[in-house]
Design an enzyme around this catalytic site. Structure first.
Site, PDB file in Angstrom:
ATOM      1  N   LYS A   1      -3.458   5.832  -3.219  1.00 32.88           N
ATOM      2  CA  LYS A   1      -4.528   6.732  -2.777  1.00 32.88           C
ATOM      3  C   LYS A   1      -4.685   7.932  -3.711  1.00 32.88           C
ATOM      4  O   LYS A   1      -3.768   8.253  -4.471  1.00 32.88           O
ATOM      5  CB  LYS A   1      -4.232   7.191  -1.346  1.00 32.88           C
ATOM      6  CG  LYS A   1      -4.032   5.986  -0.417  1.00 32.88           C
ATOM      7  CD  LYS A   1      -3.781   6.366   1.008  1.00 32.88           C
ATOM      8  CE  LYS A   1      -3.488   5.124   1.835  1.00 32.88           C
ATOM      9  NZ  LYS A   1      -2.120   4.627   1.652  1.00 32.88           N
TER      10      LYS A   1
ATOM     11  N   ASP B   1       0.837  -1.197   0.000  1.00 31.39           N
ATOM     12  CA  ASP B   1       0.000   0.000   0.000  1.00 31.39           C
ATOM     13  C   ASP B   1       0.873   1.248   0.000  1.00 31.39           C
ATOM     14  O   ASP B   1       1.841   1.339   0.768  1.00 31.39           O
ATOM     15  CB  ASP B   1      -0.897   0.017   1.245  1.00 31.39           C
ATOM     16  CG  ASP B   1      -1.701   1.313   1.323  1.00 31.39           C
ATOM     17  OD1 ASP B   1      -2.624   1.475   0.512  1.00 31.39           O
ATOM     18  OD2 ASP B   1      -1.378   2.162   2.177  1.00 31.39           O
TER      19      ASP B   1
ATOM     20  N   TYR C   1       3.022  10.274   0.570  1.00 25.48           N
ATOM     21  CA  TYR C   1       4.197   9.794   1.285  1.00 25.48           C
ATOM     22  C   TYR C   1       5.483  10.289   0.621  1.00 25.48           C
ATOM     23  O   TYR C   1       6.035   9.673  -0.280  1.00 25.48           O
ATOM     24  CB  TYR C   1       4.216   8.264   1.346  1.00 25.48           C
ATOM     25  CG  TYR C   1       2.990   7.644   1.984  1.00 25.48           C
ATOM     26  CD1 TYR C   1       2.201   8.353   2.887  1.00 25.48           C
ATOM     27  CD2 TYR C   1       2.614   6.338   1.686  1.00 25.48           C
ATOM     28  CE1 TYR C   1       1.078   7.791   3.467  1.00 25.48           C
ATOM     29  CE2 TYR C   1       1.492   5.757   2.267  1.00 25.48           C
ATOM     30  CZ  TYR C   1       0.719   6.492   3.152  1.00 25.48           C
ATOM     31  OH  TYR C   1      -0.391   5.926   3.722  1.00 25.48           O
TER      32      TYR C   1
ATOM     33  N   LEU D   1       4.382   1.375  19.725  1.00 26.42           N
ATOM     34  CA  LEU D   1       4.184  -0.022  20.143  1.00 26.42           C
ATOM     35  C   LEU D   1       5.278  -0.949  19.592  1.00 26.42           C
ATOM     36  O   LEU D   1       5.210  -2.155  19.784  1.00 26.42           O
ATOM     37  CB  LEU D   1       2.817  -0.529  19.678  1.00 26.42           C
ATOM     38  CG  LEU D   1       1.615  -0.078  20.517  1.00 26.42           C
ATOM     39  CD1 LEU D   1       0.312  -0.420  19.823  1.00 26.42           C
ATOM     40  CD2 LEU D   1       1.658  -0.692  21.916  1.00 26.42           C
ATOM     41  N   ALA D   2       6.226  -0.364  18.905  1.00 23.79           N
ATOM     42  CA  ALA D   2       7.301  -1.191  18.337  1.00 23.79           C
ATOM     43  C   ALA D   2       8.672  -0.644  18.708  1.00 23.79           C
ATOM     44  O   ALA D   2       9.638  -0.774  17.969  1.00 23.79           O
ATOM     45  CB  ALA D   2       7.159  -1.257  16.818  1.00 23.79           C
TER      46      ALA D   2
END
Length: 336
Positions: free
Chosen positions: A77, A46, A51, A242-243
């Protein structure tokens, strides 16, 4: 089309970091990361023009063009058109995401959700991605975090422009599916309430994670489940916190968020599992979840993601999270 039947697996690769999100990533490192994803069996990729002003698409296309087009599923997108003229990347108004891609290309980015802009965006993406077709197209960021109080008028522009174009392209078989790619639940709820048009799925980033899922569980996910509209989970690591990272919601994490992460991490250690495995498997446990697409900029991260999906998590870990009120009591949990 059911997105679950279209996607080749439950783990995909989100390329936002390849647009030089937060840091300047060497070309070799970016290419090696995409290659590692391929070597480890990932076949859903994706991207988005946003980006790095096309940088992520260019980097992804460079590697994927070496493989047969039928061997992978590709989504990008619409909603922003990239121009040849340049601007100062640090001065862009990106709503709550200021400075996110300041290391990306300096090409001017213009928000545009009209029919013509949608077609131009797709055409430009195909060139950057070095391909002749897209499988899924997401309408990007028609939400409050980028457009503030103006978001509803931006949404209306997309509804009468991008939504209709993508519906037509789907009907003609040019694309296989379309939906919204957003960081907020409200635009998706609004779309599911419409009689027409009908999206196939949605990409929800950051709103169905271990750290933030209550709001999505209230109305959005029950409605989506009822209508058979599935979810691709973006940002399962909540921008990295979280990583092992320090970012949450694309900004420096607050002490409160860091403290919550530490509590989850402590429980994960007590049960002998990685926090990454907990994050990915939680995101995939909801019946509407079709796939999860963590981002990465190092080949080693891909290896960790693949391992995290297969790690066995004891039921006692999820029970402990519930008892400590770290997750919603109504969140579906992975079955062991």
């Amino acid at each position: 089309m059911s997105i679950k039947s279209l996607l080749p697996g439950r783990l995909g690769f989100g390329t936002a970091p390849l647009g030089n999100m937060f840091r300047d990533i060497p070309e070799e490192e970016a290419a090696a990361t995409v290659s590692a994803a391929w070597e480890h069996g990932i076949r859903y990729f994706d991207s988005a023009p946003f980006y790095g002003a096309g940088l992520a698409e260019l980097r992804l296309g460079e590697v994927l063009s070496q493989h047969p087009r039928d061997a992978y599923v590709l989504s990008t997108k619409v909603g922003r058109v990239i121009h040849d003229e340049v601007e100062d990347p640090t001065s862009r108004d990106l709503g709550e995401k200021g400075g996110l891609f300041e290391f990306g290309r300096p090409n001017k980015m213009v928000d545009a959700y009209t029919a013509d802009a949608t077609l131009r965006s797709i055409e430009d993406s195909l060139k950057r991605l070095k391909t002749d077709r897209l499988d899924i197209v997401w309408v990007h960021d028609v939400a409050q975090d980028f457009h503030g109080d103006e978001w509803l008028s931006v949404y209306e522009s997309a509804r009468t422009g991008a939504f209709r174009v993508l519906t037509k392209l789907r009907e003609e078989g040019v694309i296989k599916a379309w939906g919204l790619g957003v960081n907020r639940v409200e635009p998706i709820e609004l779309t599911l309430d419409l009689d027409e048009p009908r999206p196939d799925a949605f990409l929800l980033a950051g709103r169905y994670t271990l750290l933030d899922h209550e709001h999505a569980l209230e109305r959005l996910l029950p409605t989506a489940d009822q209508q058979g509209v599935d979810m691709v989970v973006g940002g399962p690591y909540s921008s990295g916190v979280l990583a092992g990272g320090r970012h949450f919601e694309y900004q420096q994490a607050t002490p409160e968020i860091l403290a919550k992460v530490e509590r989850i991490k402590k429980l994960a250690q007590q049960h002998g599992i990685s926090i990454k495995s907990a994050a990915l498997q939680f995101a995939l446990a909801h019946p509407a979840s079709a796939a999860v697409i963590p981002g990465a900029t190092k080949p080693s991260r891909i290896v960790e993601d693949v391992a995290a999906l297969d790690e066995k998590i004891p039921a006692a870990f999820w029970t402990a999270l519930r008892e400590e009120k770290l997750i919603s009591p109504v969140a579906p949990l992975p079955t062991t």
